[in-house]
Structures are given as structure tokens and as C-alpha cells.
Design a protein around this motif. Structure first.
Motif, mmCIF file in Angstrom:
data_model
loop_
_atom_site.group_PDB
_atom_site.id
_atom_site.type_symbol
_atom_site.label_atom_id
_atom_site.label_comp_id
_atom_site.label_asym_id
_atom_site.label_seq_id
_atom_site.Cartn_x
_atom_site.Cartn_y
_atom_site.Cartn_z
ATOM 1 N N LYS A 27 0.515 -1.234 -0.209
ATOM 2 C CA LYS A 27 -0.080 -0.235 0.127
ATOM 3 C C LYS A 27 0.603 1.261 -0.135
ATOM 4 C CE LYS A 27 -4.406 -1.931 1.837
ATOM 5 N NZ LYS A 27 -4.708 -1.827 3.189
ATOM 6 N N ALA A 28 1.717 0.962 0.535
ATOM 7 C CA ALA A 28 2.707 2.661 0.706
ATOM 8 C C ALA A 28 3.455 3.176 -0.621
ATOM 9 C CB ALA A 28 3.831 2.353 1.658
ATOM 10 N N ALA A 29 3.899 1.609 -1.135
ATOM 11 C CA ALA A 29 4.963 1.409 -2.154
ATOM 12 C C ALA A 29 3.816 2.312 -3.538
ATOM 13 C CB ALA A 29 4.906 0.345 -2.933
ATOM 14 N N ARG A 30 2.264 1.830 -3.754
ATOM 15 C CA ARG A 30 1.287 2.385 -4.760
ATOM 16 C C ARG A 30 0.762 3.818 -4.483
ATOM 17 N NH1 ARG A 30 -1.135 -2.399 -3.550
ATOM 18 N NH2 ARG A 30 -2.839 -1.458 -1.418
ATOM 19 N N ILE A 31 1.186 4.247 -2.747
ATOM 20 C CA ILE A 31 0.621 5.751 -2.408
ATOM 21 C C ILE A 31 2.271 6.440 -2.693
ATOM 22 C CG2 ILE A 31 0.508 7.033 -0.325
ATOM 23 C CD1 ILE A 31 -0.653 5.065 1.370
ATOM 24 N N ARG A 32 2.981 6.114 -2.713
ATOM 25 C CA ARG A 32 3.879 6.568 -3.423
ATOM 26 C C ARG A 32 4.592 6.646 -4.791
ATOM 27 N NH1 ARG A 32 6.581 3.732 0.757
ATOM 28 N NH2 ARG A 32 7.198 2.535 -0.436
ATOM 29 N N ASP A 33 3.495 5.635 -5.301
ATOM 30 C CA ASP A 33 3.521 5.721 -7.163
ATOM 31 C C ASP A 33 2.374 7.127 -7.674
ATOM 32 O OD1 ASP A 33 5.440 4.134 -7.293
ATOM 33 O OD2 ASP A 33 3.696 2.467 -7.841
ATOM 34 N N ALA A 35 1.583 9.494 -5.259
ATOM 35 C CA ALA A 35 2.882 10.491 -5.450
ATOM 36 C C ALA A 35 3.040 11.308 -6.318
ATOM 37 C CB ALA A 35 3.483 11.251 -4.466
ATOM 38 N N ALA A 36 3.602 10.236 -6.626
ATOM 39 C CA ALA A 36 4.688 10.521 -8.706
ATOM 40 C C ALA A 36 4.036 10.974 -8.904
ATOM 41 C CB ALA A 36 5.575 9.214 -8.546
ATOM 42 N N ARG A 37 3.214 10.472 -9.818
ATOM 43 C CA ARG A 37 1.844 10.703 -10.529
ATOM 44 C C ARG A 37 1.361 12.313 -10.653
ATOM 45 N NH1 ARG A 37 0.650 5.524 -10.525
ATOM 46 N NH2 ARG A 37 -0.795 5.292 -9.071
ATOM 47 N N ILE A 38 0.768 12.554 -9.297
ATOM 48 C CA ILE A 38 0.665 14.205 -9.059
ATOM 49 C C ILE A 38 1.562 14.955 -9.406
ATOM 50 C CG2 ILE A 38 0.302 14.917 -6.954
ATOM 51 C CD1 ILE A 38 -1.229 12.587 -5.652
ATOM 52 N N ARG A 39 2.542 14.894 -9.263
ATOM 53 C CA ARG A 39 3.780 15.545 -9.567
ATOM 54 C C ARG A 39 4.752 15.433 -10.838
ATOM 55 N NH1 ARG A 39 7.080 14.012 -4.172
ATOM 56 N NH2 ARG A 39 7.280 15.477 -2.934
ATOM 57 N N ASP A 40 3.774 14.522 -11.479
ATOM 58 C CA ASP A 40 4.138 14.571 -12.738
ATOM 59 C C ASP A 40 3.063 15.191 -13.736
ATOM 60 O OD1 ASP A 40 6.890 12.795 -12.529
ATOM 61 O OD2 ASP A 40 5.665 11.339 -13.038
ATOM 62 N N ASP A 41 1.856 15.522 -13.192
ATOM 63 C CA ASP A 41 0.450 16.062 -13.745
ATOM 64 C C ASP A 41 0.956 17.492 -13.240
ATOM 65 O OD1 ASP A 41 -0.391 13.437 -14.172
ATOM 66 O OD2 ASP A 41 -1.943 13.365 -13.309
ATOM 67 N N ALA A 42 1.124 17.218 -12.440
ATOM 68 C CA ALA A 42 1.363 19.317 -12.199
ATOM 69 C C ALA A 42 2.487 19.808 -13.098
ATOM 70 C CB ALA A 42 1.439 19.518 -10.420
ATOM 71 N N ALA A 43 3.889 19.006 -12.576
ATOM 72 C CA ALA A 43 4.760 19.345 -13.915
ATOM 73 C C ALA A 43 4.272 19.721 -15.528
ATOM 74 C CB ALA A 43 5.438 18.864 -13.494
ATOM 75 N N ALA A 44 3.692 18.703 -16.044
ATOM 76 C CA ALA A 44 3.231 18.932 -17.189
ATOM 77 C C ALA A 44 1.866 20.140 -17.022
ATOM 78 C CB ALA A 44 2.749 17.477 -17.512
ATOM 79 N N TYR A 45 1.178 20.394 -16.562
ATOM 80 C CA TYR A 45 0.275 21.055 -16.326
ATOM 81 C C TYR A 45 1.234 22.369 -15.989
ATOM 82 C CZ TYR A 45 -3.749 23.859 -14.483
ATOM 83 O OH TYR A 45 -4.925 24.703 -14.428
ATOM 84 N N GLU A 46 1.927 22.745 -15.096
ATOM 85 C CA GLU A 46 2.367 24.160 -15.183
ATOM 86 C C GLU A 46 3.629 24.626 -16.444
ATOM 87 O OE1 GLU A 46 5.793 26.176 -12.557
ATOM 88 O OE2 GLU A 46 6.034 23.371 -13.172
ATOM 89 N N ALA A 47 3.964 23.088 -17.232
ATOM 90 C CA ALA A 47 4.931 23.372 -18.804
ATOM 91 C C ALA A 47 3.714 24.030 -19.410
ATOM 92 C CB ALA A 47 5.697 21.929 -18.814
ATOM 93 N N ARG A 48 2.508 23.235 -19.723
ATOM 94 C CA ARG A 48 1.375 23.786 -20.905
ATOM 95 C C ARG A 48 1.700 24.990 -20.766
ATOM 96 N NH1 ARG A 48 -0.204 18.663 -19.589
ATOM 97 N NH2 ARG A 48 -2.111 19.168 -18.605
ATOM 98 N N ARG A 75 3.756 20.202 -2.275
ATOM 99 C CA ARG A 75 3.734 19.342 -0.989
ATOM 100 C C ARG A 75 2.961 18.947 -0.327
ATOM 101 N NH1 ARG A 75 -0.366 21.409 2.144
ATOM 102 N NH2 ARG A 75 -1.487 22.739 0.937
ATOM 103 N N GLN A 76 1.611 18.909 -0.809
ATOM 104 C CA GLN A 76 0.630 17.578 -0.220
ATOM 105 C C GLN A 76 1.152 15.784 -0.845
ATOM 106 O OE1 GLN A 76 -2.486 19.005 -3.295
ATOM 107 N NE2 GLN A 76 -3.263 20.751 -1.288
ATOM 108 N N ALA A 77 1.604 16.414 -2.612
ATOM 109 C CA ALA A 77 2.628 14.836 -2.028
ATOM 110 C C ALA A 77 3.574 14.517 -1.322
ATOM 111 C CB ALA A 77 2.859 14.929 -3.857
ATOM 112 N N ALA A 78 4.265 15.339 -0.825
ATOM 113 C CA ALA A 78 5.201 15.304 0.415
ATOM 114 C C ALA A 78 5.245 14.240 1.071
ATOM 115 C CB ALA A 78 5.740 16.303 0.035
ATOM 116 N N GLU A 79 3.816 14.691 1.753
ATOM 117 C CA GLU A 79 2.766 14.117 2.801
ATOM 118 C C GLU A 79 1.709 13.172 2.339
ATOM 119 O OE1 GLU A 79 -0.587 17.361 3.674
ATOM 120 O OE2 GLU A 79 0.915 19.542 3.725
ATOM 121 N N ILE A 80 2.109 12.891 1.021
ATOM 122 C CA ILE A 80 1.625 11.417 1.289
ATOM 123 C C ILE A 80 2.392 10.579 1.065
ATOM 124 C CG2 ILE A 80 0.719 10.434 -0.685
ATOM 125 C CD1 ILE A 80 -0.933 12.592 -1.715
ATOM 126 N N GLU A 81 3.297 11.008 0.596
ATOM 127 C CA GLU A 81 4.630 10.664 0.899
ATOM 128 C C GLU A 81 5.311 9.709 2.248
ATOM 129 O OE1 GLU A 81 6.877 11.516 -3.107
ATOM 130 O OE2 GLU A 81 7.470 12.581 -1.724
#
Length: 95
Positions: A27-33, A35-48, A75-81
Motif C-alpha cells: 500500500k505504501a508503494a502504491r501511495i508513493r507511486d 504521489a509521483a504521478r501527482i507531481r508529474d501531472d502538476a509539472a506537465a500542467y505547469e509546462a503547458r 507539498r501535498q505529494a510530500a505529505e502523501i509520501e
């Protein structure tokens, strides 16, 4: 019956706790995954948003908001991790 309860029932409860604790790393590994997707999506959104070629006060405000949203998302992704790591520590205490 022992002072602390039925030994068979206590064994059953302990086995259930061990089973749940064994699933925590997955479960922890899925949660970390997640969080990584959240960060990636945010980065893509910001880049666009940064590729927008608008020139106006609204465009500037939009890009500033993108940056604030990215900081909030990180920050939220870090809290999830952190929560995922805490689950693993709790699991070690159970075992």
C-alpha cells in the motif's frame, strides 16, 4: 479462560494484525507511486501553462497561479509520501 481472554481468539486477532501489517509495504508503494504521478501531472500542467503566449495581466496572473499550484501540489505529494513512510514504520512496530 486466561486472565487476558481466550488464547485462541487472541491468536486469531494477532494473525489478523500480522496479515494487515504484511500488506502495508504494498500500500505504501502504491501511495508513493500516486504521489509521483501527482507531481508529474502538476509539472506537465505547469509546462503547458508556461507555453501560453498571452501577453496581459491575466496571463501573468495565470502563470503565477500555476506556480503556486505547483508548490501546493509538491507539498501535498510530500505529505502523501510522509504518510506512506509512517505506515511502514507502524508496520515494523506491529511485527
Amino acid at each position: 479462560m486466561a486472565f487476558y481472554g481466550d488464547p485462541a481468539e487472541l491468536d486469531r486477532l494477532a494473525a489478523g494484525l500480522r496479515d494487515k501489517a504484511a500488506r502495508i509495504p504494498d500500500k505504501a508503494a502504491r501511495i508513493r507511486d500516486d504521489a509521483a504521478r501527482i507531481r508529474d501531472d502538476a509539472a506537465a500542467y505547469e509546462a503547458r501553462g508556461r507555453t501560453a503566449r498571452w501577453v496581459s495581466g491575466a496571463a501573468t496572473a495565470y502563470q503565477r497561479q500555476l506556480s503556486r499550484d505547483r508548490v501546493d501540489t509538491d507539498r501535498q505529494a510530500a505529505e502523501i509520501e510522509h504518510a506512506a513512510a509512517a505506515r511502514c514504520v507502524s508496520r515494523e512496530r506491529v511485527l
